[in-house]
Scaffold this motif. Structure first.
Motif, PDB file in Angstrom:
ATOM      1  N   SER A  23      50.041  37.465  46.269  1.00  0.00           N
ATOM      2  CA  SER A  23      49.390  38.305  45.512  1.00  0.00           C
ATOM      3  C   SER A  23      47.289  37.846  46.369  1.00  0.00           C
ATOM      4  O   SER A  23      46.865  38.620  45.247  1.00  0.00           O
ATOM      5  CB  SER A  23      49.128  37.144  44.570  1.00  0.00           C
ATOM      6  OG  SER A  23      49.072  36.120  45.044  1.00  0.00           O
ATOM      7  N   PHE A  24      47.170  37.853  47.368  1.00  0.00           N
ATOM      8  CA  PHE A  24      46.040  38.065  47.648  1.00  0.00           C
ATOM      9  C   PHE A  24      46.430  39.314  48.628  1.00  0.00           C
ATOM     10  O   PHE A  24      46.942  39.464  49.975  1.00  0.00           O
ATOM     11  CB  PHE A  24      45.396  36.715  49.035  1.00  0.00           C
ATOM     12  CG  PHE A  24      45.780  35.893  47.952  1.00  0.00           C
ATOM     13  CD1 PHE A  24      44.652  35.090  48.515  1.00  0.00           C
ATOM     14  CD2 PHE A  24      46.349  34.708  47.712  1.00  0.00           C
ATOM     15  CE1 PHE A  24      44.150  33.784  47.538  1.00  0.00           C
ATOM     16  CE2 PHE A  24      46.869  33.513  47.152  1.00  0.00           C
ATOM     17  CZ  PHE A  24      45.207  32.943  47.443  1.00  0.00           C
ATOM     18  N   LEU A  25      45.434  40.353  47.235  1.00  0.00           N
ATOM     19  CA  LEU A  25      45.713  41.743  48.099  1.00  0.00           C
ATOM     20  C   LEU A  25      44.476  42.007  49.246  1.00  0.00           C
ATOM     21  O   LEU A  25      44.183  41.227  49.771  1.00  0.00           O
ATOM     22  CB  LEU A  25      44.557  42.436  46.770  1.00  0.00           C
ATOM     23  CG  LEU A  25      45.807  41.818  45.549  1.00  0.00           C
ATOM     24  CD1 LEU A  25      45.387  43.098  44.511  1.00  0.00           C
ATOM     25  CD2 LEU A  25      47.289  42.500  46.028  1.00  0.00           C
TER      26      LEU A  25
ATOM     27  N   GLY B 253      39.653  45.984  50.103  1.00  0.00           N
ATOM     28  CA  GLY B 253      39.611  46.998  48.580  1.00  0.00           C
ATOM     29  C   GLY B 253      40.311  47.589  47.419  1.00  0.00           C
ATOM     30  O   GLY B 253      39.717  47.929  46.899  1.00  0.00           O
ATOM     31  N   GLU B 254      41.167  46.494  47.740  1.00  0.00           N
ATOM     32  CA  GLU B 254      41.925  47.150  46.515  1.00  0.00           C
ATOM     33  C   GLU B 254      41.406  45.829  45.615  1.00  0.00           C
ATOM     34  O   GLU B 254      40.430  44.577  45.534  1.00  0.00           O
ATOM     35  CB  GLU B 254      43.685  45.646  46.351  1.00  0.00           C
ATOM     36  CG  GLU B 254      44.405  47.060  47.314  1.00  0.00           C
ATOM     37  CD  GLU B 254      45.818  46.880  46.761  1.00  0.00           C
ATOM     38  OE1 GLU B 254      45.832  46.718  45.670  1.00  0.00           O
ATOM     39  OE2 GLU B 254      46.013  46.006  48.140  1.00  0.00           O
ATOM     40  N   SER B 255      41.552  46.380  44.155  1.00  0.00           N
ATOM     41  CA  SER B 255      40.547  45.426  42.895  1.00  0.00           C
ATOM     42  C   SER B 255      41.705  44.193  42.124  1.00  0.00           C
ATOM     43  O   SER B 255      42.872  44.037  42.325  1.00  0.00           O
ATOM     44  CB  SER B 255      40.531  46.024  42.068  1.00  0.00           C
ATOM     45  OG  SER B 255      40.919  46.571  41.256  1.00  0.00           O
ATOM     46  N   ILE B 256      40.887  42.855  41.884  1.00  0.00           N
ATOM     47  CA  ILE B 256      42.369  41.725  41.169  1.00  0.00           C
ATOM     48  C   ILE B 256      40.974  42.302  39.259  1.00  0.00           C
ATOM     49  O   ILE B 256      40.282  41.927  39.641  1.00  0.00           O
ATOM     50  CB  ILE B 256      41.460  40.037  41.263  1.00  0.00           C
ATOM     51  CG1 ILE B 256      41.666  40.724  43.214  1.00  0.00           C
ATOM     52  CG2 ILE B 256      42.481  39.402  41.176  1.00  0.00           C
ATOM     53  CD1 ILE B 256      41.240  39.225  44.284  1.00  0.00           C
ATOM     54  N   ASN B 257      41.803  41.247  38.849  1.00  0.00           N
ATOM     55  CA  ASN B 257      41.427  41.175  36.963  1.00  0.00           C
ATOM     56  C   ASN B 257      40.446  40.348  37.001  1.00  0.00           C
ATOM     57  O   ASN B 257      41.180  39.253  37.840  1.00  0.00           O
ATOM     58  CB  ASN B 257      42.810  40.996  36.555  1.00  0.00           C
ATOM     59  CG  ASN B 257      43.055  42.835  36.204  1.00  0.00           C
ATOM     60  OD1 ASN B 257      42.804  43.495  36.039  1.00  0.00           O
ATOM     61  ND2 ASN B 257      43.903  42.687  36.279  1.00  0.00           N
ATOM     62  N   PRO B 258      39.499  39.803  36.519  1.00  0.00           N
ATOM     63  CA  PRO B 258      39.042  38.628  35.909  1.00  0.00           C
ATOM     64  C   PRO B 258      40.160  37.459  35.743  1.00  0.00           C
ATOM     65  O   PRO B 258      40.651  38.110  34.752  1.00  0.00           O
ATOM     66  CB  PRO B 258      37.712  39.353  35.077  1.00  0.00           C
ATOM     67  CG  PRO B 258      37.633  40.594  35.631  1.00  0.00           C
ATOM     68  CD  PRO B 258      39.012  41.002  35.865  1.00  0.00           C
ATOM     69  N   PRO B 259      40.260  36.725  35.121  1.00  0.00           N
ATOM     70  CA  PRO B 259      40.757  35.323  35.251  1.00  0.00           C
ATOM     71  C   PRO B 259      40.117  35.930  34.123  1.00  0.00           C
ATOM     72  O   PRO B 259      39.504  35.784  32.948  1.00  0.00           O
ATOM     73  CB  PRO B 259      39.924  33.637  35.774  1.00  0.00           C
ATOM     74  CG  PRO B 259      39.687  34.286  37.079  1.00  0.00           C
ATOM     75  CD  PRO B 259      39.104  36.053  36.602  1.00  0.00           C
ATOM     76  N   LEU B 260      41.995  35.205  32.577  1.00  0.00           N
ATOM     77  CA  LEU B 260      41.925  35.316  31.565  1.00  0.00           C
ATOM     78  C   LEU B 260      40.804  34.026  30.744  1.00  0.00           C
ATOM     79  O   LEU B 260      40.686  33.135  31.455  1.00  0.00           O
ATOM     80  CB  LEU B 260      42.708  34.951  31.168  1.00  0.00           C
ATOM     81  CG  LEU B 260      43.853  36.702  30.903  1.00  0.00           C
ATOM     82  CD1 LEU B 260      45.646  36.030  30.344  1.00  0.00           C
ATOM     83  CD2 LEU B 260      43.573  37.391  30.761  1.00  0.00           C
ATOM     84  N   SER B 261      40.017  34.026  29.211  1.00  0.00           N
ATOM     85  CA  SER B 261      40.137  32.784  28.873  1.00  0.00           C
ATOM     86  C   SER B 261      41.142  31.957  28.304  1.00  0.00           C
ATOM     87  O   SER B 261      41.699  32.179  28.365  1.00  0.00           O
ATOM     88  CB  SER B 261      39.214  33.665  27.655  1.00  0.00           C
ATOM     89  OG  SER B 261      39.553  34.016  26.885  1.00  0.00           O
ATOM     90  N   VAL B 262      39.927  30.635  27.681  1.00  0.00           N
ATOM     91  CA  VAL B 262      41.626  29.670  27.599  1.00  0.00           C
ATOM     92  C   VAL B 262      41.792  30.032  25.964  1.00  0.00           C
ATOM     93  O   VAL B 262      42.961  30.038  26.038  1.00  0.00           O
ATOM     94  CB  VAL B 262      40.490  28.500  26.963  1.00  0.00           C
ATOM     95  CG1 VAL B 262      41.144  27.037  26.663  1.00  0.00           C
ATOM     96  CG2 VAL B 262      40.180  28.108  28.661  1.00  0.00           C
TER      97      VAL B 262
END
Length: 208
Positions: free
Chosen positions: A168-170, A173-182
């Motif tokens: 999962s450590f891309l 150059g690839e993007s990662i979604n921001p963490p979701l809120s609680v």
């Protein structure tokens, strides 16, 4: 024993402070030198809990420990990494409380989409080191003589845990979604499962 692991609420603040205040006043585990006021402590929880979980362990309606995450750093590129802490009431130490709280906290952080957890431990503190390593943290380094309290200098050791798989450590150059809120992950069916994970460990702990 009636036990529960759940999110912190405003009614928990005084019991949490009762755990934390002697740690500040009597030990170098925390580098604070004066305990926060009730208002300040409540504000700390409010400022972080929208994005990161704060959990309490309650036994027979008494808060006996708590664990939480806060930002590792505030700059945007750090947003997938958090710093964690866990504190346990003096009367309940060495009973598996911290080892029960941590799995629930880590599962929730993983569900949110965080990638790394860092823990800072004032040294020496073998009980805390043992807890962190038991739940998967690995030592990554020591900052020497960075805190001065009770008339002496103290080292800080750093431990790190990766929450996601290596795949999962891309690549660059690839993007990662921001963490979701609680609040977003509370809607997930995995929310209750995460809290139950720690609770099950507590129920099989060393209780007399």
């Amino acid at each position: 024993m009636k036990a529960l692991i759940r999110l912190v609420n405003e009614n928990d603040v005084l019991q949490m402070l009762a755990i934390y205040e002697p740690i500040v006043r009597e030990t170098a585990i925390s580098f604070e030198v004066e305990p926060p006021s009730e208002t300040e402590f409540q504000q700390r929880i409010k400022s972080y809990q929208q994005q990161m979980p704060w959990l309490v362990c309650e036994i027979n309606q008494e808060v006996v420990g708590y664990a939480y995450a806060r930002p590792y750093h505030t700059r945007t590129a750090y947003q997938w990494s958090v710093e964690s802490s866990v504190y346990v009431s003096a009367n309940y130490r060495r009973k598996g409380i911290a080892k029960a709280l941590y799995p629930s906290l880590l599962k929730l952080l993983r569900l949110q989409g965080f990638y790394n957890v860092v823990a800072a431990i004032a040294l020496p503190n073998q009980p805390s080191v043992a807890v962190h390593q038991a739940v998967g943290f690995a030592p990554v380094g020591v900052f020497h003589r960075v805190g001065f309290k009770f008339g002496k200098w103290h080292d800080i050791g750093y431990w790190q845990l990766s929450l996601q798989s290596e795949q999962s450590f891309l690549s660059d150059g690839e993007s990662i979604n921001p963490p979701l809120s609680v609040s977003e992950i509370q809607k997930s069916p995995l929310w209750d499962e995460a809290l139950t994970t720690g609770l099950l460990l507590l129920r099989v702990g060393r209780w007399r």
